[in-house]
Design a protein around this motif. Structure first.
Motif, short mmCIF file in Angstrom:
data_model
loop_
_atom_site.label_atom_id
_atom_site.label_comp_id
_atom_site.label_asym_id
_atom_site.label_seq_id
_atom_site.Cartn_x
_atom_site.Cartn_y
_atom_site.Cartn_z
N THR A 1 0.84 -1.05 0.30
CA THR A 1 -0.17 -0.06 0.43
C THR A 1 0.64 0.82 -0.12
OG1 THR A 1 -0.23 0.17 2.13
CG2 THR A 1 -1.71 -0.93 1.32
N GLU B 1 0.13 5.58 0.91
CA GLU B 1 -0.55 7.14 0.69
C GLU B 1 -0.13 8.11 -0.04
OE1 GLU B 1 -2.49 9.81 4.15
OE2 GLU B 1 -0.84 7.72 4.27
N GLU C 1 -4.48 10.31 -1.79
CA GLU C 1 -5.20 8.14 -1.86
C GLU C 1 -4.16 7.62 -1.36
OE1 GLU C 1 -5.27 5.66 -5.61
OE2 GLU C 1 -5.47 7.43 -6.51
N TYR C 2 -4.93 6.37 -0.89
CA TYR C 2 -4.61 4.92 -0.57
C TYR C 2 -4.16 3.99 -2.15
CZ TYR C 2 -5.50 7.64 3.63
OH TYR C 2 -5.04 8.87 4.91
N THR D 1 -4.00 0.97 -3.09
CA THR D 1 -3.36 -0.76 -3.18
C THR D 1 -2.59 -1.45 -4.10
OG1 THR D 1 -5.25 -1.30 -1.27
CG2 THR D 1 -4.43 -3.22 -2.75
N GLY E 1 -7.75 2.32 -6.03
CA GLY E 1 -7.25 3.25 -3.92
C GLY E 1 -8.76 4.28 -3.96
#
Length: 126
Positions: free
Chosen positions: A88, A90, A107-108, A110, A123
């Protein structure tokens, strides 16, 4: 001739940083490296790379023409990677929109490694 610093903010020149991933001569080694290279792809309008590095499970949600239009209609200013785990990331991406107004995309994301390659999965946005 002065070497161009990489768009991803690494302080390394573009040829020695993200360009090798964008042109396919190297595979990205980590999720963070993929995130950085994808930002550089937006900055250089490389929609093919963005589609190719999107995981097959979510690729249908990412239209190449829409990606290209969005990347070209904005002026990409800066990337900040805030935190990361193995899969992940950020981040905040700063850009000027088509009205020359500063915008921020938080955004986070993946990522998933499959067959020795990293892919963006999806995300969530702040």
């Amino acid at each position: 001739m002065k070497e161009l610093a990489c768009h991803c903010g690494s302080q390394i020149n573009f040829d020695d940083c993200c360009k090798q991933y964008l042109d396919g001569t190297q595979n990205v080694p980590t999720a963070v490296a993929l995130m950085r290279s994808r930002y550089s792809a937006y900055a250089t309008h490389n929609a093919d790379y963005l589609v190719a590095t999107t995981h097959i499970s979510t690729r249908k949600d990412h239209n190449k023409n829409d990606i290209l239009d969005w990347s070209q209609s904005n002026q990409w200013m800066k990337l900040e990677v805030l935190q990361a785990t193995d899969n992940t990331v950020e981040f905040k991406a700063f850009y000027l929109d088509n009205m020359m107004q500063m915008q921020m995309h938080h955004e986070y994301s993946t990522f998933k490694m499959e067959s020795g390659k990293w892919f963006y999965v999806d995300g969530t946005f702040n």
